[in-house]
Design a protein around this motif. Structure first.
Motif, short mmCIF file in Angstrom:
data_model
loop_
_atom_site.label_atom_id
_atom_site.label_comp_id
_atom_site.label_asym_id
_atom_site.label_seq_id
_atom_site.Cartn_x
_atom_site.Cartn_y
_atom_site.Cartn_z
N LEU A 1 36.55 -23.10 -67.77
CA LEU A 1 36.00 -23.02 -66.42
C LEU A 1 35.51 -24.39 -65.94
O LEU A 1 35.82 -24.81 -64.82
CB LEU A 1 34.84 -22.02 -66.37
CG LEU A 1 34.11 -21.94 -65.03
CD1 LEU A 1 34.93 -21.14 -64.04
CD2 LEU A 1 32.74 -21.32 -65.21
N LEU A 2 34.80 -25.10 -66.80
CA LEU A 2 34.27 -26.40 -66.40
C LEU A 2 35.39 -27.43 -66.24
O LEU A 2 35.37 -28.23 -65.31
CB LEU A 2 33.22 -26.88 -67.40
CG LEU A 2 32.01 -27.56 -66.78
CD1 LEU A 2 31.40 -26.79 -65.62
CD2 LEU A 2 30.98 -27.86 -67.82
N ALA A 3 36.39 -27.39 -67.11
CA ALA A 3 37.53 -28.31 -66.97
C ALA A 3 38.26 -28.05 -65.65
O ALA A 3 38.66 -28.99 -64.96
CB ALA A 3 38.48 -28.15 -68.15
N GLU A 4 38.41 -26.79 -65.28
CA GLU A 4 39.07 -26.45 -64.01
C GLU A 4 38.25 -26.94 -62.82
O GLU A 4 38.81 -27.45 -61.84
CB GLU A 4 39.33 -24.96 -63.92
CG GLU A 4 40.41 -24.50 -64.88
CD GLU A 4 40.54 -22.99 -64.99
OE1 GLU A 4 39.65 -22.25 -64.49
OE2 GLU A 4 41.53 -22.53 -65.60
N PHE A 5 36.92 -26.80 -62.88
CA PHE A 5 36.07 -27.33 -61.82
C PHE A 5 36.26 -28.84 -61.69
O PHE A 5 36.51 -29.36 -60.60
CB PHE A 5 34.59 -27.00 -62.08
CG PHE A 5 33.66 -27.81 -61.20
CD1 PHE A 5 33.43 -27.41 -59.90
CD2 PHE A 5 33.06 -28.96 -61.67
CE1 PHE A 5 32.59 -28.15 -59.07
CE2 PHE A 5 32.22 -29.72 -60.86
CZ PHE A 5 31.99 -29.31 -59.55
N TRP A 6 36.14 -29.55 -62.80
CA TRP A 6 36.24 -31.01 -62.75
C TRP A 6 37.64 -31.47 -62.38
O TRP A 6 37.81 -32.54 -61.80
CB TRP A 6 35.75 -31.61 -64.07
CG TRP A 6 34.26 -31.66 -64.08
CD1 TRP A 6 33.39 -30.79 -64.70
CD2 TRP A 6 33.44 -32.58 -63.37
NE1 TRP A 6 32.11 -31.13 -64.41
CE2 TRP A 6 32.10 -32.23 -63.60
CE3 TRP A 6 33.72 -33.68 -62.55
CZ2 TRP A 6 31.04 -32.94 -63.06
CZ3 TRP A 6 32.67 -34.40 -62.01
CH2 TRP A 6 31.35 -34.02 -62.26
N GLN A 7 38.66 -30.68 -62.68
CA GLN A 7 40.01 -31.01 -62.23
C GLN A 7 40.08 -31.00 -60.70
O GLN A 7 40.72 -31.84 -60.09
CB GLN A 7 41.03 -30.03 -62.82
CG GLN A 7 42.46 -30.36 -62.44
CD GLN A 7 43.44 -29.36 -62.99
OE1 GLN A 7 43.16 -28.16 -63.02
NE2 GLN A 7 44.60 -29.83 -63.42
N ALA B 1 33.18 -30.35 -52.89
CA ALA B 1 32.52 -30.06 -54.18
C ALA B 1 31.86 -28.69 -54.14
O ALA B 1 31.95 -27.92 -55.10
CB ALA B 1 31.51 -31.15 -54.52
N GLU B 2 31.20 -28.36 -53.03
CA GLU B 2 30.58 -27.04 -52.90
C GLU B 2 31.63 -25.94 -52.90
O GLU B 2 31.44 -24.89 -53.53
CB GLU B 2 29.71 -26.98 -51.65
CG GLU B 2 28.45 -27.79 -51.76
CD GLU B 2 27.61 -27.81 -50.50
OE1 GLU B 2 26.37 -27.87 -50.64
OE2 GLU B 2 28.17 -27.77 -49.38
N ALA B 3 32.75 -26.16 -52.24
CA ALA B 3 33.82 -25.17 -52.22
C ALA B 3 34.41 -24.94 -53.62
O ALA B 3 34.86 -23.85 -53.94
CB ALA B 3 34.92 -25.60 -51.26
N ALA B 4 34.35 -25.99 -54.46
CA ALA B 4 34.86 -25.89 -55.83
C ALA B 4 33.86 -25.24 -56.78
O ALA B 4 34.20 -24.91 -57.91
CB ALA B 4 35.23 -27.28 -56.35
N GLY B 5 32.59 -25.07 -56.33
CA GLY B 5 31.60 -24.41 -57.18
C GLY B 5 30.36 -25.23 -57.48
O GLY B 5 29.48 -24.78 -58.21
N ALA B 6 30.26 -26.45 -56.93
CA ALA B 6 29.07 -27.28 -57.14
C ALA B 6 27.97 -26.86 -56.17
O ALA B 6 28.22 -26.13 -55.21
CB ALA B 6 29.41 -28.75 -56.92
#
Length: 120
Positions: free
Chosen positions: A17-23, A79-84
């Motif tokens: 999950l975190l790798a996908e966010f950072w991608q 970034a917010e749309a990606a989950g940040a």
């Protein structure tokens, strides 16, 4: 010199999950190395890896990633749309601006826009 920096590793509960966010933040491709370890190879810069750990994040990071951006408003929205999520307001000083953010597991990072930041 003892050696060279090979990668940055972030402890987490869900490496995929975190790798996908950072991608979504940095681009590149994901290399799943094991259930406990996932690496992200961005198009430029250093490898960022994600390591499964049992404990939760408890305090502010002592090390964080700075992400150079061309447009602060667009970068924050993406970034917010990606989950940040935002932590505080954008700070401006003589070097430009930065916004402290948290990734989906609460790890702090900064969006940076200033003289040394990349341009979009």
């Amino acid at each position: 010199m003892i050696g060279k920096l090979g990668e940055v590793v972030i402890d987490c509960h869900d490496p995929v999950l975190l790798a996908e966010f950072w991608q979504r933040v940095l681009g590149g491709y994901i290399v799943r190395q094991s259930h406990d370890w996932v690496a992200l190879e961005p198009p430029s810069g250093i490898t960022v890896s994600f390591q499964l750990v049992p404990e939760a994040k408890a305090v502010k990071n002592r090390v964080h990633l700075d992400v150079d951006v061309g447009d602060m408003g667009e970068a924050i929205a993406a970034a917010e749309a990606a989950g940040a999520r935002r932590l505080g307001d954008v700070v401006y000083d003589e070097l430009g601006g930065f916004q402290v953010m948290a990734d989906p597991e609460g790890n702090e990072f900064c969006l940076i826009n200033g003289p040394t930041a990349i341009t979009a």
